[in-house]
Design a protein around this motif. Structure first.
Motif, short mmCIF file in Angstrom:
data_model
loop_
_atom_site.label_atom_id
_atom_site.label_comp_id
_atom_site.label_asym_id
_atom_site.label_seq_id
_atom_site.Cartn_x
_atom_site.Cartn_y
_atom_site.Cartn_z
N THR A 71 2.04 4.00 7.45
CA THR A 71 1.46 5.11 6.67
C THR A 71 2.35 6.35 6.78
O THR A 71 2.33 7.22 5.91
CB THR A 71 0.05 5.42 7.18
OG1 THR A 71 -0.72 4.21 7.16
CG2 THR A 71 -0.65 6.46 6.32
N GLY A 91 -0.63 6.34 10.96
CA GLY A 91 -1.45 5.14 11.01
C GLY A 91 -2.54 5.24 12.06
O GLY A 91 -2.34 5.82 13.12
N GLY A 135 -3.96 6.09 7.25
CA GLY A 135 -4.04 4.73 6.74
C GLY A 135 -4.16 3.75 7.89
O GLY A 135 -3.64 4.00 8.99
N CYS A 189 -0.03 10.75 -2.91
CA CYS A 189 0.73 11.47 -1.89
C CYS A 189 1.02 12.87 -2.39
O CYS A 189 1.66 13.03 -3.44
CB CYS A 189 2.06 10.75 -1.62
SG CYS A 189 1.83 9.08 -0.99
N CYS A 229 0.80 -1.23 0.00
CA CYS A 229 0.00 0.00 0.00
C CYS A 229 0.83 1.28 0.00
O CYS A 229 0.53 2.22 -0.75
CB CYS A 229 -0.97 -0.01 1.18
SG CYS A 229 -0.21 -0.19 2.81
N HIS A 230 1.87 1.35 0.82
CA HIS A 230 2.59 2.63 0.95
C HIS A 230 3.36 2.98 -0.31
O HIS A 230 3.51 4.14 -0.65
CB HIS A 230 3.52 2.58 2.17
CG HIS A 230 2.79 2.15 3.40
ND1 HIS A 230 1.71 2.86 3.90
CD2 HIS A 230 2.92 1.06 4.18
CE1 HIS A 230 1.23 2.22 4.95
NE2 HIS A 230 1.94 1.13 5.14
N ALA A 270 1.07 12.28 7.60
CA ALA A 270 0.60 10.93 7.32
C ALA A 270 0.87 10.07 8.53
O ALA A 270 2.00 10.01 9.02
CB ALA A 270 1.33 10.36 6.10
#
Lengths: 512, 251
Positions: free
Chosen positions: A205, A217, A200, A192, A182-183, A215
């Protein structure tokens, strides 16, 4: 309205010294109008007072009053909370620009969303949610497969624009939408952007902070809340500044930098704080190297990491998105809660020994540690440049690996780069060719893979108490599978060098 | 950090009545240091700023926080989420009741051999331990909510740690699954797994851990900003009280 007697700012009181106390109060708030008038009545003629009648809805930002400096993170959060100023410790409701989730946490987040907002509820903005299956993909585990199916149902129902789906588990290339980790996918797909707030359901994240955005988590419950409202309650973190100057030695990578820093401040050294990275060394890092740096901020306990956007950032971002954005930068008079300076030219390759990311040691001092395998992959160390680096070292050495060497490209795009891009200085060979010649395993299907163990049949999972040098991000007991497995976190260069000798090895053995 | 008292966004309380569970607005004022970089009032959407005592007490209200009593399970520093619940169980979905129950049965399965006691006996679904005692940086690692969920599902009521990793702490608060408390000293060095303990909440907002086996008492840090969210029952209940989201919709 400015007169020569009074400045254009109603908040600057030119009367007696007692006004100094009011100054401390009077910025940015409506209630301060009271103190202004008290101040003005004392000293200023009626005529001017009438000109300076209260402007109830005047935006604080236009007052021109003495400005308190803010760090990048404070500015991003202030703007996202529609405030002109925030200070560390403030609890604020923040507008979210992008919410990311994956196969492990997505089902739970949507489950909570429906439970709390109703079965028929709609997400706050179907174009601001990015669903990226990546954790437990290439497995026969029924529950894991079920989770991807569940996400497909939710995305269909909610009309989620960005769902990087996978249906054919036997051949990842047969899935045109599937991305992988994902990242890395978020960055590659242009999600981004500087100045934005990205959340996220994954601790890494924080990687996206490399783009000069906030950003971090969050868990399923917070994500469920964001799904319904597009907002989240956040406490503004204070910022620790890390200034990295000097020329990066050819054998050093940003993985070495972040392991150095975590070793310095410990796994709780940045808890609840922002880690802001700047300096000449940072300015010369590529976007992928910056991502590696911010990726492991969470391993120091950090809330988020940030790097000021520059031409490198803009060049990367503008090639991938047409969504407008506005970068922010820390003010010159911003307050930082800590300042660290590093001269990177003096640093050496390091590893994090079992079982903690802050258990730092020089790679060369671990040369007697015999290893059983090497793993190159994950959001931390499985990007295109990570594989290029490993290939470069293998090519320079011209030898074969002595232990099983597992390669897991983070995304489909990385996998394609590994097979298509020529490695500089190799006479046109691709990474894949060099890896094959060195005797590595064939690059596997892109996903998070064995970084976090996963279901029992996950490729390269540590199923025995072996010693592994890995380009991943955590090495707590059991991280890659077996509880007694010993994981040495390292840069791609160090991982490749170690594969060639069968021991933890400083890459300078092959790269000088 | 989580437990120090700071200002709260007044927009939260726009439509909330002055219920016993809303914290008072806090007046923050920093003295000027050579007239440089002073901090202004926290901006407020309401014109009325009331001065409140800057202490951990939320004057006049009872918190209605449960007292927890039972056996304690003692852990050391840096217990990461993979030790709390190994990643392979991440395929279970915490919002599905049957999955949540299963998660409970695997709670703390990832602990290495040096922990001789099992938190949940293999074959059982729940733990006999009510209070988990930890050291520094409890819950570090992943943002996966499976961690606090599995502990709550296993029947644990509270964690008392020396310090927390932020995402884990936040997830405890948001879910309301388990009460996260912070100790002032290293309780984990003074208690043993199996000691009988009580976690008591006082009216002034502070808490106490009483170890009946060793006959020692430990003052615990006040919850600070997290208090109102925990008292409300998690982030959704809190947001409803504050009028940020509509009252609970059915089904």
């Amino acid at each position: 309205m400015a007169s020569s007697v009074i400045s254009s700012s109603p908040f600057v009181c030119k009367s007696s010294s007692s006004s100094k106390k009011d100054l401390g109060f009077s910025s940015f708030t409506k209630s301060s109008q009271i103190s202004i008038h008290r101040c003005q009545k004392k000293s200023i003629s009626r005529k001017i007072v009438s000109v300076m009648a209260p402007q109830k809805d005047r935006s604080p930002g236009t007052t021109g009053s003495v400005k308190t400096g803010m760090t990048m993170t404070e500015k991003i959060l202030a703007r996202a909370a529609e405030k002109s100023l925030v200070v560390p410790g403030d609890n604020i409701w923040v507008n979210v620009d992008v919410l990311m989730t994956h196969d492990v946490c997505g089902p739970g987040a949507f489950g909570i969303f429906k439970r709390e907002f109703g079965e028929k509820a709609k997400v706050w903005d179907p174009e601001k949610i990015v669903v990226i299956p990546d954790h437990y993909i290439f497995t026969a585990d029924k529950r894991a497969n079920r989770n991807v199916d569940i996400m497909r149902e939710h995305c269909k129902e909610q009309n989620i624009k960005y769902f990087y789906d996978i249906t054919d588990l036997g051949n990842f290339k047969a899935n045109p939408d599937y991305k992988g980790v994902c990242h890395v996918a978020l960055a590659q797909e242009g999600h981004c952007r500087p100045g934005e707030v990205l959340l996220g359901t994954d601790s890494h994240t924080c990687t996206a902070g490399a783009f000069g955005q906030f950003a971090t988590g969050i868990g399923n419950t917070d994500a469920g809340f964001v799904l319904g409202t597009g907002k989240i309650l956040l406490k503004v973190p204070p910022t620790m500044r890390f200034i990295l100057d000097g020329e990066m030695p050819s054998y050093l990578q940003s993985k070495d930098l972040i392991l150095q820093i975590i070793g310095e401040i410990s796994v709780a050294g940045a808890t609840y704080k922002t880690m802001e990275f700047s300096g000449t060394c940072i300015e010369n890092l590529s976007m992928e190297e910056r991502m590696t740096l911010c990726n492991m901020v969470v391993e120091a306990g950090g809330k988020n990491g940030v790097i000021p956007p520059d031409a490198t950032t803009l060049n990367y971002v503008e090639n991938r998105t047409s969504v407008p954005f506005e970068p922010v930068y820390s003010d010159g008079n911003a307050s930082f809660v800590a300042d660290y300076r590093f001269d990177v030219s003096k640093l050496e390759p390091v590893v994090a020994k079992p079982h903690s990311p802050d258990n730092r040691a020089l790679a060369r001092e671990c040369k007697d540690v015999k290893i059983d395998r090497v793993y190159i992959g994950s959001c931390t160390g499985g990007k295109t440049e990570d594989f290029m680096a490993a290939a470069k070292l293998f090519h320079a050495a011209g030898k074969k690996v002595k232990v099983p060497t597992f390669l897991v490209p983070a995304t489909q795009k990385v996998w394609m780069d590994v097979y298509a891009l020529p490695v500089p200085g190799s006479g046109g060979k691709t990474c894949a060719q060099i890896f094959e010649e060195a005797g590595c395993d064939t690059p596997a299907s892109p996903s998070c893979g064995a970084c976090l163990g996963g279901p029992a049949d996950t490729y390269a999972r540590l199923n025995e108490p072996q010693v592994c040098v890995s380009t991943t991000n955590r090495n707590f007991p059991g991280r890659m599978g077996h509880k007694e497995g010993q994981i040495y976190l390292a840069s791609p260069y160090t991982a490749a060098a170690s594969a060639l000798t069968g021991h933890v090895t400083d890459p300078r053995e092959f790269l000088q | 950090m989580a437990t120090s008292l700071h200002s709260v966004n007044h927009a939260l309380f726009k439509s909330a009545s002055t219920s016993s569970l809303s914290p008072s607005p806090v007046f923050r004022l920093n003295s000027t240091t050579a007239g440089f970089n002073f901090k202004p009032l926290i901006s407020s959407s309401s014109a009325i700023i009331t001065r409140a005592a800057v202490s951990s007490s939320e004057s006049g209200e009872s918190h209605n926080r449960e007292t927890f009593h039972g056996l304690c399970f003692v852990l050391k520093d840096n217990i990461d989420t993979d030790q709390i619940i190994p990643a392979e169980y991440g395929t279970l979905i915490p919002s599905i009741p049957e999955d949540r129950e299963k998660l409970g049965s695997f709670a703390l399965n990832g602990l290495p051999k040096l922990y001789s006691e099992r938190f949940v006996v293999p074959g059982e679904m729940k733990s006999k331990y009510s209070v988990i005692i930890g050291g520094d940086n409890f819950g570090c690692g992943s943002s996966r909510e499976h961690a606090p969920v599995c502990l709550g599902a296993a029947g644990a009521k509270a964690v008392v740690a020396e310090s927390y990793a932020r995402i884990f702490f936040r997830n405890c608060v948001a879910t309301g699954e388990i009460f996260p408390l912070e100790s002032e000293v290293r309780i984990c060095d003074e208690c043993k797994t199996g000691d009988v303990v009580t976690v008591e909440h006082k009216e002034d907002g502070s808490s106490l851990l009483i170890n009946h086996t060793t006959r020692k008492e430990y003052k615990l840090k006040p919850l600070g900003d997290a208090g109102p969210v925990i008292d409300a029952g998690g982030i959704f209940a809190y947001a409803r009280k504050a009028g940020m989201i509509p009252a609970s919709s059915s089904g």
